[in-house]
Design a protein around this motif. Structure first.
Motif, PDB file in Angstrom:
ATOM      1  N   PRO A  14    -117.250-145.649  94.894  1.00 16.18           N
ATOM      2  CA  PRO A  14    -117.794-145.066  93.674  1.00 16.18           C
ATOM      3  C   PRO A  14    -117.379-143.592  93.627  1.00 16.18           C
ATOM      4  CG  PRO A  14    -119.509-146.268  94.877  1.00 16.18           C
ATOM      5  CD  PRO A  14    -118.301-146.178  95.773  1.00 16.18           C
ATOM      6  N   PRO A  15    -116.881-143.116  92.501  1.00 16.04           N
ATOM      7  CA  PRO A  15    -116.427-141.719  92.426  1.00 16.04           C
ATOM      8  C   PRO A  15    -117.475-140.713  92.896  1.00 16.04           C
ATOM      9  CG  PRO A  15    -115.728-142.902  90.474  1.00 16.04           C
ATOM     10  CD  PRO A  15    -116.630-143.832  91.239  1.00 16.04           C
ATOM     11  N   GLU A  16    -118.731-140.993  92.647  1.00 14.62           N
ATOM     12  CA  GLU A  16    -119.782-140.053  93.034  1.00 14.62           C
ATOM     13  C   GLU A  16    -119.999-140.020  94.550  1.00 14.62           C
ATOM     14  OE1 GLU A  16    -121.738-143.963  91.820  1.00 14.62           O
ATOM     15  OE2 GLU A  16    -120.147-142.696  90.999  1.00 14.62           O
ATOM     16  N   SER A  17    -119.400-140.936  95.293  1.00 17.48           N
ATOM     17  CA  SER A  17    -119.521-140.961  96.757  1.00 17.48           C
ATOM     18  C   SER A  17    -118.432-140.167  97.468  1.00 17.48           C
ATOM     19  CB  SER A  17    -119.455-142.408  97.262  1.00 17.48           C
ATOM     20  OG  SER A  17    -120.542-143.148  96.792  1.00 17.48           O
ATOM     21  N   MET A  18    -117.429-139.715  96.743  1.00 18.55           N
ATOM     22  CA  MET A  18    -116.256-139.136  97.391  1.00 18.55           C
ATOM     23  C   MET A  18    -116.561-137.893  98.232  1.00 18.55           C
ATOM     24  SD  MET A  18    -113.965-141.280  97.052  1.00 18.55           S
ATOM     25  CE  MET A  18    -112.706-140.314  97.843  1.00 18.55           C
ATOM     26  N   ASP A  19    -117.491-137.059  97.808  1.00 18.42           N
ATOM     27  CA  ASP A  19    -117.821-135.883  98.622  1.00 18.42           C
ATOM     28  C   ASP A  19    -118.352-136.295  99.991  1.00 18.42           C
ATOM     29  OD1 ASP A  19    -117.000-134.050  96.727  1.00 18.42           O
ATOM     30  OD2 ASP A  19    -119.011-133.700  95.921  1.00 18.42           O
ATOM     31  N   ALA A  20    -119.094-137.382 100.046  1.00 20.19           N
ATOM     32  CA  ALA A  20    -119.625-137.878 101.318  1.00 20.19           C
ATOM     33  C   ALA A  20    -118.565-138.637 102.114  1.00 20.19           C
ATOM     34  CB  ALA A  20    -120.837-138.776 101.064  1.00 20.19           C
ATOM     35  N   VAL A  21    -117.606-139.245 101.437  1.00 21.23           N
ATOM     36  CA  VAL A  21    -116.555-140.025 102.103  1.00 21.23           C
ATOM     37  C   VAL A  21    -115.577-139.121 102.844  1.00 21.23           C
ATOM     38  CG1 VAL A  21    -114.529-141.494 101.690  1.00 21.23           C
ATOM     39  CG2 VAL A  21    -116.697-141.992 100.523  1.00 21.23           C
ATOM     40  N   ARG A  22    -115.203-138.013 102.245  1.00 27.15           N
ATOM     41  CA  ARG A  22    -114.122-137.168 102.776  1.00 27.15           C
ATOM     42  C   ARG A  22    -114.283-136.752 104.236  1.00 27.15           C
ATOM     43  NH1 ARG A  22    -114.789-134.822  97.542  1.00 27.15           N
ATOM     44  NH2 ARG A  22    -113.292-135.830  96.150  1.00 27.15           N
ATOM     45  N   PRO A  23    -115.446-136.280 104.696  1.00 26.03           N
ATOM     46  CA  PRO A  23    -115.528-135.883 106.113  1.00 26.03           C
ATOM     47  C   PRO A  23    -115.331-137.061 107.071  1.00 26.03           C
ATOM     48  CG  PRO A  23    -117.516-135.198 104.910  1.00 26.03           C
ATOM     49  CD  PRO A  23    -116.650-135.954 103.963  1.00 26.03           C
ATOM     50  N   HIS A  24    -115.849-138.229 106.719  1.00 24.76           N
ATOM     51  CA  HIS A  24    -115.657-139.423 107.552  1.00 24.76           C
ATOM     52  C   HIS A  24    -114.187-139.838 107.560  1.00 24.76           C
ATOM     53  CE1 HIS A  24    -119.937-140.164 108.163  1.00 24.76           C
ATOM     54  NE2 HIS A  24    -120.101-139.854 106.886  1.00 24.76           N
ATOM     55  N   LEU A  25    -113.559-139.760 106.395  1.00 21.16           N
ATOM     56  CA  LEU A  25    -112.145-140.115 106.276  1.00 21.16           C
ATOM     57  C   LEU A  25    -111.284-139.163 107.092  1.00 21.16           C
ATOM     58  CD1 LEU A  25    -109.992-141.912 105.002  1.00 21.16           C
ATOM     59  CD2 LEU A  25    -110.039-140.414 102.998  1.00 21.16           C
ATOM     60  N   LYS A  26    -111.603-137.883 107.060  1.00 23.98           N
ATOM     61  CA  LYS A  26    -110.826-136.909 107.848  1.00 23.98           C
ATOM     62  C   LYS A  26    -110.930-137.206 109.333  1.00 23.98           C
ATOM     63  CE  LYS A  26    -109.631-132.174 108.702  1.00 23.98           C
ATOM     64  NZ  LYS A  26    -108.557-132.569 109.561  1.00 23.98           N
ATOM     65  N   THR A  27    -112.126-137.480 109.818  1.00 23.54           N
ATOM     66  CA  THR A  27    -112.311-137.826 111.232  1.00 23.54           C
ATOM     67  C   THR A  27    -111.478-139.044 111.593  1.00 23.54           C
ATOM     68  OG1 THR A  27    -114.527-136.885 111.255  1.00 23.54           O
ATOM     69  CG2 THR A  27    -114.028-138.519 112.963  1.00 23.54           C
ATOM     70  N   PHE A  28    -111.505-140.052 110.734  1.00 22.42           N
ATOM     71  CA  PHE A  28    -110.754-141.283 110.963  1.00 22.42           C
ATOM     72  C   PHE A  28    -109.243-141.030 110.968  1.00 22.42           C
ATOM     73  CE2 PHE A  28    -108.504-144.853 108.929  1.00 22.42           C
ATOM     74  CZ  PHE A  28    -108.643-145.784 109.937  1.00 22.42           C
ATOM     75  N   VAL A  29    -108.764-140.300 109.989  1.00 22.08           N
ATOM     76  CA  VAL A  29    -107.322-140.028 109.886  1.00 22.08           C
ATOM     77  C   VAL A  29    -106.852-139.195 111.070  1.00 22.08           C
ATOM     78  CG1 VAL A  29    -105.538-138.866 108.521  1.00 22.08           C
ATOM     79  CG2 VAL A  29    -107.217-140.337 107.391  1.00 22.08           C
ATOM     80  N   ASP A  30    -107.602-138.185 111.453  1.00 17.51           N
ATOM     81  CA  ASP A  30    -107.215-137.362 112.604  1.00 17.51           C
ATOM     82  C   ASP A  30    -107.108-138.216 113.863  1.00 17.51           C
ATOM     83  OD1 ASP A  30    -107.118-135.108 111.010  1.00 17.51           O
ATOM     84  OD2 ASP A  30    -109.045-134.301 111.716  1.00 17.51           O
ATOM     85  N   ALA A  31    -108.073-139.100 114.086  1.00 19.10           N
ATOM     86  CA  ALA A  31    -108.041-139.975 115.264  1.00 19.10           C
ATOM     87  C   ALA A  31    -106.839-140.909 115.209  1.00 19.10           C
ATOM     88  CB  ALA A  31    -109.336-140.772 115.370  1.00 19.10           C
ATOM     89  N   THR A  32    -106.548-141.438 114.046  1.00 18.30           N
ATOM     90  CA  THR A  32    -105.414-142.356 113.901  1.00 18.30           C
ATOM     91  C   THR A  32    -104.098-141.645 114.162  1.00 18.30           C
ATOM     92  OG1 THR A  32    -106.607-143.730 112.311  1.00 18.30           O
ATOM     93  CG2 THR A  32    -104.207-143.881 112.289  1.00 18.30           C
ATOM     94  N   ARG A  33    -103.945-140.455 113.641  1.00 22.17           N
ATOM     95  CA  ARG A  33    -102.700-139.712 113.840  1.00 22.17           C
ATOM     96  C   ARG A  33    -102.452-139.366 115.297  1.00 22.17           C
ATOM     97  NH1 ARG A  33    -103.095-135.711 108.601  1.00 22.17           N
ATOM     98  NH2 ARG A  33    -102.223-137.208 107.083  1.00 22.17           N
ATOM     99  N   ASN A  34    -103.493-139.322 116.081  1.00 24.99           N
ATOM    100  CA  ASN A  34    -103.360-139.002 117.500  1.00 24.99           C
ATOM    101  C   ASN A  34    -103.075-140.214 118.370  1.00 24.99           C
ATOM    102  OD1 ASN A  34    -103.662-136.192 117.353  1.00 24.99           O
ATOM    103  ND2 ASN A  34    -105.864-136.426 117.125  1.00 24.99           N
ATOM    104  N   LEU A  35    -103.066-141.400 117.791  1.00 26.49           N
ATOM    105  CA  LEU A  35    -102.771-142.607 118.558  1.00 26.49           C
ATOM    106  C   LEU A  35    -101.319-142.627 118.999  1.00 26.49           C
ATOM    107  CD1 LEU A  35    -104.452-145.522 116.591  1.00 26.49           C
ATOM    108  CD2 LEU A  35    -105.068-144.689 118.839  1.00 26.49           C
ATOM    109  N   ASP A  36    -101.092-143.115 120.208  1.00 25.62           N
ATOM    110  CA  ASP A  36     -99.717-143.332 120.643  1.00 25.62           C
ATOM    111  C   ASP A  36     -99.079-144.337 119.702  1.00 25.62           C
ATOM    112  OD1 ASP A  36    -100.394-143.262 124.213  1.00 25.62           O
ATOM    113  OD2 ASP A  36    -100.043-141.658 122.781  1.00 25.62           O
ATOM    114  N   GLY A  37     -97.915-144.012 119.213  1.00 29.07           N
ATOM    115  CA  GLY A  37     -97.197-144.952 118.368  1.00 29.07           C
ATOM    116  C   GLY A  37     -97.311-144.697 116.886  1.00 29.07           C
ATOM    117  N   CYS A  38     -98.297-143.933 116.457  1.00 33.29           N
ATOM    118  CA  CYS A  38     -98.426-143.670 115.022  1.00 33.29           C
ATOM    119  C   CYS A  38     -97.307-142.721 114.593  1.00 33.29           C
ATOM    120  CB  CYS A  38     -99.785-143.042 114.714  1.00 33.29           C
ATOM    121  SG  CYS A  38    -100.022-142.635 112.978  1.00 33.29           S
ATOM    122  N   LEU A  39     -96.414-143.209 113.737  1.00 29.78           N
ATOM    123  CA  LEU A  39     -95.299-142.383 113.260  1.00 29.78           C
ATOM    124  C   LEU A  39     -95.692-141.556 112.043  1.00 29.78           C
ATOM    125  CD1 LEU A  39     -92.461-145.048 113.570  1.00 29.78           C
ATOM    126  CD2 LEU A  39     -93.064-143.231 115.198  1.00 29.78           C
ATOM    127  N   ALA A  40     -96.510-142.141 111.177  1.00 35.93           N
ATOM    128  CA  ALA A  40     -96.984-141.438 109.985  1.00 35.93           C
ATOM    129  C   ALA A  40     -98.241-142.132 109.487  1.00 35.93           C
ATOM    130  CB  ALA A  40     -95.925-141.446 108.888  1.00 35.93           C
TER     131      ALA A  40
END
Length: 102
Positions: A14-40
């Motif tokens: 829901p568009p009104e949830s995006m402010d709450a989604v962003r910090p969780h998404l950032k944590t997730f993306v940062d962890a994923t980018r640090n995985l061995d093998g993640c090229l992009a």
């Protein structure tokens, strides 16, 4: 030729949830980018469709993608997404061989 896997997907909140989604998404993306093998691993909110998040991923092989899908940071992200009103999830993986600039 070397195996490579590209993944494209979307999540919709829901568009009104995006402010709450962003910090969780950032944590997730940062962890994923640090995985061995993640090229992009790239994520962007659609400018013209509020609440839609687009993903593009590049992995060296299916094994690396499979490892990502069971990584420890996946469950907390999925639980947060559900709690924040995830409406839709669609991801597709493609085996690709080689690339060229276009």
């Amino acid at each position: 030729m070397k195996e490579t896997v590209a993944v494209f997907g979307t999540l919709r909140f829901p568009p009104e949830s995006m402010d709450a989604v962003r910090p969780h998404l950032k944590t997730f993306v940062d962890a994923t980018r640090n995985l061995d093998g993640c090229l992009a691993y790239d994520v962007a909110e659609d400018m013209f469709d509020p609440g839609l998040i687009r993903f593009s991923e590049l992995w060296p092989d299916n094994g690396s993608l499979d490892t990502h899908l069971v990584a420890p940071h996946i469950v907390p992200w999925r639980e947060a997404a559900k709690r924040l009103g995830l409406l839709e999830r669609a991801f597709t993986a493609y085996d690709i061989h080689g690339s060229r600039p276009v």
